[in-house]
Every structure is written in structure tokens, then in C-alpha cells.
Design a protein around this motif. Structure first.
Motif, mmCIF file in Angstrom:
data_model
loop_
_atom_site.group_PDB
_atom_site.id
_atom_site.type_symbol
_atom_site.label_atom_id
_atom_site.label_comp_id
_atom_site.label_asym_id
_atom_site.label_seq_id
_atom_site.Cartn_x
_atom_site.Cartn_y
_atom_site.Cartn_z
ATOM 1 N N THR A 114 0.808 -1.217 0.000
ATOM 2 C CA THR A 114 0.000 0.000 0.000
ATOM 3 C C THR A 114 0.844 1.271 0.000
ATOM 4 O O THR A 114 0.329 2.352 -0.275
ATOM 5 N N TYR A 115 2.140 1.155 0.306
ATOM 6 C CA TYR A 115 3.014 2.335 0.318
ATOM 7 C C TYR A 115 4.454 1.859 0.224
ATOM 8 O O TYR A 115 4.804 0.794 0.743
ATOM 9 N N MET A 116 5.291 2.643 -0.450
ATOM 10 C CA MET A 116 6.719 2.337 -0.496
ATOM 11 C C MET A 116 7.517 3.631 -0.476
ATOM 12 O O MET A 116 7.073 4.674 -0.963
ATOM 13 N N HIS A 117 8.706 3.531 0.113
ATOM 14 C CA HIS A 117 9.597 4.688 0.277
ATOM 15 C C HIS A 117 11.018 4.227 0.029
ATOM 16 O O HIS A 117 11.466 3.234 0.605
ATOM 17 N N TRP A 118 11.718 4.922 -0.879
ATOM 18 C CA TRP A 118 13.101 4.565 -1.217
ATOM 19 C C TRP A 118 13.998 5.695 -0.733
ATOM 20 O O TRP A 118 13.938 6.813 -1.224
ATOM 21 N N MET A 119 14.845 5.395 0.246
ATOM 22 C CA MET A 119 15.672 6.418 0.873
ATOM 23 C C MET A 119 17.156 6.110 0.689
ATOM 24 O O MET A 119 17.543 4.979 0.398
ATOM 25 N N GLU A 120 17.962 7.146 0.846
ATOM 26 C CA GLU A 120 19.410 7.021 0.763
ATOM 27 C C GLU A 120 20.024 7.430 2.095
ATOM 28 O O GLU A 120 19.603 8.406 2.706
ATOM 29 N N VAL A 121 21.001 6.657 2.539
ATOM 30 C CA VAL A 121 21.665 6.948 3.799
ATOM 31 C C VAL A 121 22.622 8.127 3.594
ATOM 32 O O VAL A 121 23.456 8.115 2.682
ATOM 33 N N THR A 122 22.475 9.142 4.422
ATOM 34 C CA THR A 122 23.353 10.314 4.341
ATOM 35 C C THR A 122 24.345 10.365 5.485
ATOM 36 O O THR A 122 25.251 11.195 5.476
ATOM 37 N N GLU A 123 24.176 9.516 6.481
ATOM 38 C CA GLU A 123 25.105 9.486 7.620
ATOM 39 C C GLU A 123 26.477 9.016 7.153
ATOM 40 O O GLU A 123 26.626 7.986 6.493
ATOM 41 N N LEU A 177 14.883 0.315 0.083
ATOM 42 C CA LEU A 177 13.491 0.380 -0.336
ATOM 43 C C LEU A 177 12.643 -0.189 0.791
ATOM 44 O O LEU A 177 12.779 -1.362 1.151
ATOM 45 N N VAL A 178 11.772 0.646 1.352
ATOM 46 C CA VAL A 178 10.924 0.237 2.473
ATOM 47 C C VAL A 178 9.508 0.014 1.947
ATOM 48 O O VAL A 178 8.934 0.900 1.302
ATOM 49 N N LEU A 179 8.956 -1.159 2.216
ATOM 50 C CA LEU A 179 7.631 -1.530 1.741
ATOM 51 C C LEU A 179 6.672 -1.632 2.912
ATOM 52 O O LEU A 179 7.017 -2.179 3.967
ATOM 53 N N GLY A 184 -0.074 -4.810 8.921
ATOM 54 C CA GLY A 184 1.188 -4.505 9.566
ATOM 55 C C GLY A 184 2.407 -5.015 8.847
ATOM 56 O O GLY A 184 3.460 -5.188 9.459
ATOM 57 N N PHE A 185 2.321 -5.249 7.552
ATOM 58 C CA PHE A 185 3.443 -5.775 6.770
ATOM 59 C C PHE A 185 4.434 -4.661 6.454
ATOM 60 O O PHE A 185 4.091 -3.667 5.811
ATOM 61 N N ILE A 186 5.694 -4.801 6.920
ATOM 62 C CA ILE A 186 6.755 -3.835 6.633
ATOM 63 C C ILE A 186 8.048 -4.606 6.388
ATOM 64 O O ILE A 186 8.445 -5.442 7.212
ATOM 65 N N GLU A 187 8.701 -4.336 5.247
ATOM 66 C CA GLU A 187 9.978 -4.968 4.929
ATOM 67 C C GLU A 187 10.935 -3.925 4.364
ATOM 68 O O GLU A 187 10.506 -2.949 3.729
ATOM 69 N N ILE A 188 12.238 -4.134 4.592
ATOM 70 C CA ILE A 188 13.280 -3.215 4.125
ATOM 71 C C ILE A 188 14.219 -3.999 3.208
ATOM 72 O O ILE A 188 14.715 -5.060 3.585
ATOM 73 N N TYR A 189 14.457 -3.458 2.007
ATOM 74 C CA TYR A 189 15.302 -4.110 1.012
ATOM 75 C C TYR A 189 16.500 -3.206 0.698
ATOM 76 O O TYR A 189 16.322 -2.075 0.228
ATOM 77 N N ALA A 190 17.696 -3.706 0.958
ATOM 78 C CA ALA A 190 18.919 -2.957 0.634
ATOM 79 C C ALA A 190 19.095 -2.910 -0.872
ATOM 80 O O ALA A 190 18.949 -3.926 -1.563
ATOM 81 N N ILE A 196 16.691 -7.029 4.105
ATOM 82 C CA ILE A 196 17.560 -6.991 5.278
ATOM 83 C C ILE A 196 16.778 -6.848 6.574
ATOM 84 O O ILE A 196 17.361 -6.935 7.650
ATOM 85 N N ALA A 197 15.458 -6.654 6.513
ATOM 86 C CA ALA A 197 14.679 -6.530 7.747
ATOM 87 C C ALA A 197 13.219 -6.831 7.468
ATOM 88 O O ALA A 197 12.647 -6.352 6.480
ATOM 89 N N THR A 198 12.634 -7.639 8.338
ATOM 90 C CA THR A 198 11.190 -7.884 8.352
ATOM 91 C C THR A 198 10.657 -7.360 9.679
ATOM 92 O O THR A 198 10.919 -7.939 10.736
ATOM 93 N N VAL A 199 9.928 -6.254 9.620
ATOM 94 C CA VAL A 199 9.489 -5.549 10.826
ATOM 95 C C VAL A 199 8.124 -6.073 11.245
ATOM 96 O O VAL A 199 7.213 -6.218 10.425
#
Length: 802
Positions: A114-123, A177-179, A184-190, A196-199
């Protein structure tokens, strides 16, 4: 007529550069972060890419059975080279190349996205910077993977894989890429490729999410509904993801290895697909003809005996003569022999150059991953274990053994078929076997081939009607679970006898297990399963480390609200990379005075932030409207998005009952809202109450916009998508088919002065004021061709004729 003030030189133009009436309703739109491109998804399941200038279409990707027909989310990779979109009917994520409408990579998920967000690490850190700048050692130690064969039907696959290598291997900075989905389905893909994470622990369907650029927290907006008929409760969660932040260099290196491994698995899969294409059905003609021959012949002599009589005595039965003269003609034998030799050569080259190269590279990266896992101080907390990786290495070794076995079978088959067809060809020419063309060694070789391959096998009849299995290569390439019809003969092999008699070597990790009864496809699937299981553990461990740090129930939605999911609906999440602040924009639907609420949370869950929540209402800025007093107008917010870290773009509607309500596109500077930044306005909220039940205690700031706004004439604007980097916005009407594109920070370059001079001339000439309005409206339809303008029979919003 509701009037609006004329433009002045001091007022930014929000210059309109495109307008279009689309044939299908738009359900999602997203600007590219780096280019003047906007991606749209319509109700028909089509994904389109448009350029800013005149809203020109670049390409479109229609739905198909391999992808899906209902797009539910869009997201751009931070560099703007890849577009990701989710499909609800097939539950797949597609990564598409921005240059061409082609799928680079796809994977299945367990829930509708239902939603996705693709972010870049700036740290940044010194360790991470040195890692980014270091050259990948695999490029120095491993040979370059050869390109796949350029056959016509594989051109698209080859192009996709080439782009896949370039775009994923050389985009070194970590991005994720965060899905978010239902339940409550949330997953993070490097890198958008490897999980890399199933929340877990978040309730409801995801309506928005944002992973902070420092990886310290994940903000999620969910919609919790007890039943389909009940009201939905909008809730904000802030999840602590400090494990990712604390182990950022290790996560980056591990993600890079995961991406290498995932890409190599794709390369091996494509190589095997090319091998299956190189193996032609013509290779089965010998089997099918011999099967038909044995079913129709009247003699009791076996096929092997009949061919042996022809070989030794030069005599053949009438049935065999009919087979050789009518079905296996001289021309047919030449064609069949050439086809078999060509196919076997192509398969042999693919195994040697592609399958073995990809497998060796896979073995290298898994071995490096095992070395990382043995450094427990760094990687044990991330769930990287050496035992599972050892099993993956063993599975790759078994695949390499099976590929080598296929090479031996191909080599043997090529020799056998060459000798067999040469003998048949000579026999057909002379009606007898001539020693002029066949040596005794050749005859002996053919006799051995007939003895081994021409045995009738009635037990194979139950396996899809096959009596003969003369062709031995195709069985390795079939994607079936059945055992090989004719496995290799290992009797008498000294190595196998040695292993059989040496019990202590059977369990040695130095020896890869061998599966003589299985096909290459079966061993490949087994290898993929072991690797996936091995690399699944870090996703589970990292996901379990994510815990809820903050939860706030915002408001309840009205039952009468349209239930159609839209990306553009409030609430909206934003991550300020400079100050590490998460912003949440939302409106409470039951709030009659139409305020925008801004919730601020620090990405570090251990820290608080001043001005944690504020309400913003808009004072009257259309003060020069005709027949309107300065206090008669108020505005409700239809949509709001962050333009950049300091500005919010809003679409406002006059909250009046009269017809012809004006829609306004405006820029809201946060500096006008957060004036007293140092003043602590942090309030103590009752944990048992929703935020809308305590709205009276929220500080309210009234803002009067000066010149950062524009009336959207003749348009029932409803949604907006913006990009502060490219300084553009796209406004969508309530019917989801009418769009306008604006350049937001562009002055009219003397256009305002020319209009003032033109207005002065027209007034001096006694021309009516309607001409001024007509000239202004004419500017508003620039970039739209005549056939693209909306039908005037539609609502007031669709009429562009002044």
C-alpha cells in the motif's frame, strides 16, 4: 464571478509549463528526484513516464500477465535511474529502468503493498567513507562475467541484465526500499533487491512510512479498522531502528554482498534459460521416431538387434528400411546431425563460460560472507551465521559438480551422434556399410553406442509415453522434479568406489555432495533455496531488533469518506535530513475550521523536539477579491506535501457555500510557522485519548500568505506532487484526469512588466476588463495542445475556455 488580484512583478509566477487531459484516471504520481520526469500510474494498471516540457510522454508500460494489472504504490530510487512500483493482484515489486519500459528485477512479497519509500543513507563515518572509496576486490580477483548470447528473443533479457549490473553494482552508497502493506506488513530491502529486515509489531494497513536518513528510526502511519463497516483509526508509530544505525558500515558491506549474490543468482538463471533455448526440440525426433517404430513394427526382434544386424551384416528388416528411407532421409540426417552438433556446442559454451563463471563468482562472495560471519564482534548481532553460509557454499559446489557432469554428457553425446549419423549416412548411400568410409574403430564405437542407448525401456512408458532416451542432454535442462531418465553410469568409477569404502570422508565439509539422479534445474533450485534460507536470518534478526518507541492515535476517519486508496491523501511523512526531524502533515476530517497539523519527532527516539505539534490555519490572502470582505474567506487544505526542508506545498479550497469556489496552489514557509523555535511547546498528551479529542490544547498559528500562491483557474484541483530539487509541481484535479505542471521558483522574466504595460494600453483604449482576464487565462493553458484540452461539457473544472 469570484475575483482574484492581478499578478504583480513581486509575485512568483508558479509558471505553468504543461497541461493535459488524460484518458485514464491517475491513482499515483511521483517526481523523479534527479530528472525532469514524473511517473504516473493509472486506473488501468499502466505505468507512464512523462517529461516536464509540455508533459510529453517518454514511455508507457502496460499491464501484462507476468507483472500485474493494479498498481498500488510508486517510488523512485534516490539517483532517479530506477522506478519501483507494487502490484496488488500478483503481490510483486517491479524495478523498472528509467531509460526503457523494461523490468530489471522483480520479487514477490507476502502482502499487497500500500506504500513504499526509497531512501538514501546520508550518515557518514570515516570507516564508511573509506569503504565507499575502496575498489571492489572482486573486480580484481574474478574474471569479468561474459555477456549472454545475443539471440533475438533474449535481447531484452540481455539488456536488462547489463543495466542491472551497472545500476546496482556501481551505485555504492547504501539505499533502502521500504515496503508497507496490509496487516502490519513492513519490509526493508537494501539497494531495492535484498531483504535486510522484516518488521513486526505494527497494527493496521500502512498509509505512509519514512525511514530516516540516519537509520535511527522508522515512522509509520497506519489505518486500523476493526471491521469493514467501522470507522478507521489513523495512528502514528515511531519505531526504533538503532541497530541499523549502530552497525551502518557492517550493514552496508553485508548488503553489498547480498546484492552481489542476488545478481549472480539472476545471471545463472538467465544462463540456464539460454541453455534451454539452445536445446531444440529437434533433438527429440530420434527418440519419438524410434518409439513410433517399436510400437508399429510386427517383428519380435528388438530395435537394438535390428540396428546391430544392419551394422554387422548390412541387412535390415522391412520396417527398419522404411524408417530409414521414409523418415530418416539423407537430407533429414544431415539436418538432424547439424542441429544436434550446433545445439550441443552452444550449450557446452554456455556451461563453460557462463554457468561455471557465475558459480565461481558466487562461491567467492559466499566465502567472503562466511569470513565476515566469523568476525562475530561485528556481524553476529546482525544475524549473520557461518553455519548457514557453509551450507550455501556446499549447495553451490553441488551445482558446479552437476554442471561438470553435464559437460561430460555433452562431450560423450556429441561423439556418439557424430559417429552414428555418419554410419547411417554411409549406409544410406551404399545400401551397405562400406569400409571405405568407416574404420573398424568407428564401427566398434557405433556398436557400443547402440548397446548403451538403444535398449528398449518399457518401464519408461509410464513417464509420458517414452520408450527410448537416446538423447541424454535435454533431461538435465528440464525444470521437473522427476529423476533423470538415464542417469550417468558410475559403476567401476575408482573415485566413487573409494568414497564408498572410506566412511570418514562421507561427512567431510571439503567434499561437495553429488546427486547423480537429479537434473541441473533441480540442483539449481535446491541451491537457490539454501542460499535464500541462509540470507533470511539477518532479515529476521534485524527485524526483531526494531521496537516501538512512540505511538499516537491521531484521529478517526469518517465512514462516508471515499475508501479508494490514494497516495496523495493526508497524512504525509517527511524526513528533514539536515536536522534529523520526522514531520507528519495531516488534517482531522471532523475539524470544521480546517487546520493543517504538523507533528514533529526527532529521528533519535531518545531525544525530544520543541514545538512537537502545531496547528496551522490560513488567514485571508485573497483580500483584493471582488465583492469580498477581508474576513469572509477561510480555507480547507485538500493536499499538502513537503517541497523541501523549509517549505510545504498545499492545495487550498475556499470553505464557502457559493458556487465557483477557488482552488489555490500555495507555498507555506515553515519559518512563518515556527517563529518561536526556542520556546518549548511540548505538551503532555493523555495516552488514553486520541489527538483529535485533545485538539483544543494544540497551539495554533495563523498564516497569511503574501505572494507565494496562485489561483488555479478553471480547475477543481485536489492533489499535488512536488519536487523541490527540480523546483516543479504537478496538480491533479478531483476527477483524476486533468493535470497541470508548474515551475515553482521561476519568475516570468519581464512577462509581468509586459502585462502591466499591456493592461495600461488596454485601459487607455477603453477595452473591457474581461480582456485582461482572457489574457491571463491564455497563459494558464500554455503547453497543452488543442486536442489535449478537456471537454467543455464536463464540470466547471474541465472548462479551459475563458
Amino acid at each position: 464571478r469570484l475575483g482574484f488580484p492581478p499578478r504583480t512583478a513581486a509575485m512568483p509566477a508558479f509558471r505553468q509549463v504543461g497541461e493535459k487531459q488524460l484518458p485514464q484516471e491517475v491513482v499515483f504520481m511521483a517526481w523523479s528526484p534527479k530528472r525532469d520526469l514524473i511517473a504516473l500510474a493509472n486506473r488501468a494498471g499502466e505505468v507512464l513516464l512523462h517529461r516536464l516540457a509540455n508533459f510529453q510522454r517518454v514511455w508507457s508500460l502496460p499491464p501484462n500477465e507476468n507483472t500485474g494489472k493494479e498498481v498500488t504504490a510508486l517510488a523512485w530510487r534516490p539517483d532517479g535511474k530506477i522506478l519501483a512500483f507494487g502490484l496488488t493482484d500478483t503481490k510483486r515489486i517491479i524495478l523498472c529502468d528509467v531509460e526503457k519500459p523494461e523490468s530489471l528485477h522483480s520479487f514477490s512479497v507476502d502482502s499487497s503493498i500500500t506504500y513504499m519509500h526509497w531512501m538514501e543513507v546520508t550518515e557518514e563515518s570515516s570507516v564508511l567513507t573509506s569503504f565507499y572509496n575502496a575498489e571492489d576486490e572482486s573486480n580484481l580477483l574474478l574474471p569479468k562475467l561474459p555477456a549472454l548470447p545475443k539471440k533475438i528473443m533474449f535481447v531484452c533479457i540481455i539488456i536488462c541484465f547489463t543495466v542491472l549490473i551497472i545500476t546496482f553494482f556501481y551505485f555504492y552508497r547504501l539505499n533502502a526500499l521500504v515496503l508497507g502493506g496490509s496487516c502490519g506488513f513492513i519490509e526493508i530491502y537494501a539497494y531495492g533487491m535484498f531483504k535486510i529486515a522484516t518488521v513486526t509489531g505494527v497494527a493496521g494497513a500502512c498509509r505512509g512510512l519514512c525511514l530516516s536518513s540516519d537509520l535511527k528510526s522508522l515512522s509509520v502511519i497506519t489505518e486500523i479498522r476493526d471491521s469493514s463497516d467501522s470507522e478507521a483509526e489513523i495512528t502514528y508509530f515511531q519505531l526504533d531502528t538503532s541497530l541499523l544505525s549502530s552497525y551502518l558500515p557492517e550493514v552496508t558491506r553485508m548488503a553489498r554482498k547480498f546484492t552481489h549474490i542476488s545478481t549472480l543468482l539472476q545471471y545463472i538463471k538467465l544462463s540456464l534459460t539460454c541453455m534451454c533455448e539452445a536445446w531444440e526440440e529437434i533433438l527429440m525426433q530420434m527418440d519419438s521416431r524410434l518409439t513410433k517404430f517399436v510400437q508399429e513394427k510386427n517383428t519380435t526382434t528388438s530395435v537394438q538387434d535390428e540396428f546391430m544386424q544392419l551394422l554387422l551384416w548390412g541387412k535390415a528388416s522391412l520396417e527398419l528400411q522404411a524408417l530409414l528411407m521414409n523418415q530418416l532421409t539423407v537430407k533429414g540426417l544431415k539436418k538432424l546431425g547439424q542441429s544436434i552438433e550446433s545445439s550441443y556446442s552452444s550449450i557446452q559454451k554456455l556451461v563453460i563460460s557462463h554457468l561455471q563463471s557465475g558459480s565461481e563468482a558466487l562461491l567467492y562472495h559466499l566465502s567472503e560472507l562466511k569470513g565476515m560471519a566469523l568476525w562475530k564482534q561485528k556481524y553476529e548481532s546482525l544475524g549473520l551465521g557461518a553455519s548457514g553460509i557453509e551450507e550455501a557454499i556446499t549447495a553451490v559446489g553441488s551445482f558446479i559438480l552437476k554442471a561438470n557432469e553435464l559437460l561430460q554428457v555433452i562431450d560423450s553425446s556429441m561423439k556418439n551422434f557424430k559417429a552414428f549419423f555418419r554410419w547411417l549416412y554411409v549406409g544410406k548411400l551404399d545400401d551397405t556399410v562400406s569400409t571405405q568410409y568407416m574404420t573398424q574403430k568407428d564401427i566398434t564405437f557405433v556398436a557400443d553406442f547402440l548397446t548403451e542407448h538403444f535398449n528398449e525401456a518399457p518401464e519408461l512408458y509410464n513417464r509420458k509415453g517414452k520408450y527410448f532416451n537416446v538423447e541424454r542432454v535435454g533431461q538435465y535442462l528440464k525444470d521437473e522434479d522427476d529423476d533423470l531418465v538415464s542417469p550417468p553410469n558410475t559403476e567401476g568409477n575408482q573415485w566413487f568406489n573409494f568414497l564408498k569404502n572410506t566412511t570418514h570422508l562421507k561427512e567431510s565439509p571439503l567434499l561437495f555432495p553429488y546427486y547423480p539422479e537429479k537434473s541441473l534445474h533441480f540442483v539449481k533450485r535446491q541451491m537457490e533455496g539454501v542460499i535464500d534460507q541462509c540470507l533470511q536470518k539477518p532479515a529476521d534478526v534485524i527485524g526483531k531488533s526494531v521496537h516501538q518507541a512512540f505511538c499516537m492515535s491521531l484521529y478517526k476517519t469518517s465512514q462516508s469518506e471515499d475508501s479508494t486508496p490514494q497516495l496523495f491523501k493526508l497524512p504525509f511523512l517527511w524526513n528533514d535530513k539536515t536536522s534529523n526531524i520526522h514531520y507528519v502533515l495531516f488534517t482531522m476530517l471532523e475539524d470544521s475550521i480546517s487546520k493543517i497539523y504538523i507533528l514533529r519527532r526527532h529521528t533519535d527516539t531518545s531525544r525530544s523536539v520543541s514545538n512537537g505539534i502545531l496547528a496551522v490555519e490560513f488567514g485571508n490572502f485573497l483580500s483584493n477579491s471582488v465583492n469580498e470582505t477581508s474576513d469572509s474567506r477561510c480555507y480547507s487544505c485538500l493536499d499538502a506535501h513537503f517541497y523541501d526542508d523549509e517549505t510545504v506545498t498545499v492545495v487550498l479550497k475556499e470553505s464557502m457555500e457559493q458556487e465557483g469556489k477557488e482552488r489555490v496552489l500555495a507555498q507555506l514557509p515553515l519559518s512563518s510557522v515556527y517563529i518561536d523555535e526556542d520556546q518549548d511547546r511540548e505538551l503532555v498528551w493523555g495516552s488514553t485519548k486520541r489527538l483529535d479529542e485533545q485538539s483544543g490544547e494544540i497551539p495554533t498559528c495563523t498564516v497569511v500568505l503574501e505572494n507565494q500562491w496562485r489561483v488555479l483557474e478553471n480547475m477543481k484541483a485536489q492533489y499535488v506532487s512536488v519536487n523541490g530539487i527540480r523546483k516543479v509541481s504537478c496538480v491533479l484535479s478531483s476527477n483524476l484526469r486533468h493535470v497541470r505542471v508548474f515551475e515553482m521558483d521561476v519568475e516570468d522574466d519581464g512577462e509581468a512588466e509586459e502585462e502591466e504595460e499591456e493592461e495600461t494600453t488596454q485601459i487607455a483604449a477603453g477595452e473591457p476588463d474581461e480582456l485582461n482576464q482572457s489574457a491571463d487565462n491564455q497563459d494558464n493553458v500554455c503547453g497543452a495542445s488543442a486536442e489535449e484540452l478537456p471537454d467543455e461539457t464536463e464540470e466547471h473544472e474541465s472548462s479551459l475556455d475563458p
